[in-house]
Design a protein around this motif. Sequence first.
Motif, short mmCIF file in Angstrom:
data_model
loop_
_atom_site.label_atom_id
_atom_site.label_comp_id
_atom_site.label_asym_id
_atom_site.label_seq_id
_atom_site.Cartn_x
_atom_site.Cartn_y
_atom_site.Cartn_z
N THR A 20 4.46 -0.48 10.74
CA THR A 20 3.70 -0.72 9.53
C THR A 20 3.99 0.37 8.50
OG1 THR A 20 1.76 0.49 10.35
CG2 THR A 20 1.83 -1.90 10.74
N VAL A 21 3.72 0.06 7.24
CA VAL A 21 3.91 1.00 6.14
C VAL A 21 2.56 1.21 5.48
CG1 VAL A 21 5.02 1.35 3.90
CG2 VAL A 21 6.29 0.28 5.76
N TRP A 22 2.28 2.45 5.13
CA TRP A 22 1.04 2.81 4.45
C TRP A 22 1.40 3.56 3.18
CZ3 TRP A 22 -3.86 1.71 6.53
CH2 TRP A 22 -3.83 1.11 7.77
N SER A 23 0.62 3.35 2.10
CA SER A 23 0.90 4.01 0.83
C SER A 23 -0.37 4.64 0.29
CB SER A 23 1.46 3.00 -0.18
OG SER A 23 0.51 2.00 -0.48
N TRP A 24 -0.19 5.69 -0.52
CA TRP A 24 -1.32 6.34 -1.18
C TRP A 24 -0.80 7.14 -2.36
CZ3 TRP A 24 0.91 7.82 3.30
CH2 TRP A 24 1.36 9.12 3.40
N GLY A 25 -1.70 7.46 -3.29
CA GLY A 25 -1.35 8.24 -4.47
C GLY A 25 -1.68 7.46 -5.73
N SER A 26 -0.95 7.76 -6.78
CA SER A 26 -1.16 7.09 -8.06
C SER A 26 -0.54 5.69 -8.01
CB SER A 26 -0.51 7.89 -9.19
OG SER A 26 -0.58 7.18 -10.40
N GLY A 27 -1.30 4.71 -8.44
CA GLY A 27 -0.81 3.35 -8.45
C GLY A 27 -0.85 2.72 -9.83
N VAL A 28 -0.86 3.54 -10.88
CA VAL A 28 -1.03 3.03 -12.23
C VAL A 28 0.08 2.09 -12.68
CG1 VAL A 28 -2.48 4.95 -12.98
CG2 VAL A 28 -0.03 5.09 -13.26
N ARG A 29 1.23 2.12 -12.04
CA ARG A 29 2.34 1.20 -12.37
C ARG A 29 2.56 0.19 -11.26
NH1 ARG A 29 3.77 6.21 -13.94
NH2 ARG A 29 5.10 6.60 -12.15
N GLY A 30 1.59 0.06 -10.35
CA GLY A 30 1.70 -0.92 -9.28
C GLY A 30 2.60 -0.47 -8.14
N GLN A 31 2.97 0.80 -8.10
CA GLN A 31 3.95 1.26 -7.13
C GLN A 31 3.43 1.34 -5.70
OE1 GLN A 31 2.52 3.08 -9.59
NE2 GLN A 31 2.86 5.26 -9.33
N LEU A 32 2.13 1.20 -5.47
CA LEU A 32 1.61 1.27 -4.10
C LEU A 32 1.70 -0.06 -3.36
CD1 LEU A 32 -1.56 3.48 -4.65
CD2 LEU A 32 0.73 4.18 -3.92
N GLY A 33 1.89 -1.15 -4.08
CA GLY A 33 2.00 -2.46 -3.43
C GLY A 33 0.68 -3.01 -2.95
N THR A 34 -0.43 -2.50 -3.50
CA THR A 34 -1.75 -2.94 -3.05
C THR A 34 -2.38 -3.97 -4.00
OG1 THR A 34 -2.72 -1.01 -4.14
CG2 THR A 34 -2.25 -0.81 -1.78
N SER A 35 -1.56 -4.68 -4.73
CA SER A 35 -2.01 -5.75 -5.64
C SER A 35 -2.93 -5.24 -6.74
CB SER A 35 -2.70 -6.88 -4.88
OG SER A 35 -1.80 -7.49 -4.02
N GLY A 36 -2.72 -4.05 -7.18
CA GLY A 36 -3.52 -3.51 -8.27
C GLY A 36 -2.80 -2.37 -8.94
N ARG A 37 -3.44 -1.85 -9.94
CA ARG A 37 -2.88 -0.72 -10.68
C ARG A 37 -3.87 0.43 -10.68
NH1 ARG A 37 1.73 -2.01 -13.49
NH2 ARG A 37 2.18 -4.21 -13.56
N THR A 38 -4.45 0.66 -9.51
CA THR A 38 -5.38 1.76 -9.36
C THR A 38 -4.82 2.75 -8.34
OG1 THR A 38 -6.60 0.60 -7.65
CG2 THR A 38 -7.39 0.34 -9.90
N SER A 39 -5.30 3.96 -8.43
CA SER A 39 -4.87 5.00 -7.50
C SER A 39 -5.65 4.89 -6.20
CB SER A 39 -5.07 6.37 -8.14
OG SER A 39 -4.25 6.49 -9.28
N GLN A 40 -5.01 5.20 -5.11
CA GLN A 40 -5.62 5.19 -3.78
C GLN A 40 -5.32 6.52 -3.12
OE1 GLN A 40 -7.38 2.63 -2.51
NE2 GLN A 40 -6.98 1.30 -4.24
#
Length: 54
Positions: A20-40
């Motif tokens: 599995t892959v997990w992501s975190w950090g700034s997501g303002v450009r959708g780079q986390l792949g979590t279907s949003g543009r918020t930071s996690q």
Amino acid sequence: MARQVAAGCDCSLALMEDGTVWSWGSGVRGQLGTSGRTSQYVPQRPHRLYIAPR
């Protein structure tokens, strides 16, 4: 346990031993792949992953 970690200046991704892959950090450009543009700041599993061509 993480096998590999990729860290950028705004976000990070971890490939876990179970594949599995997990992501975190700034997501303002959708780079986390979590279907949003918020930071996690707690690791989340991406909804979609795109493989960039070499």
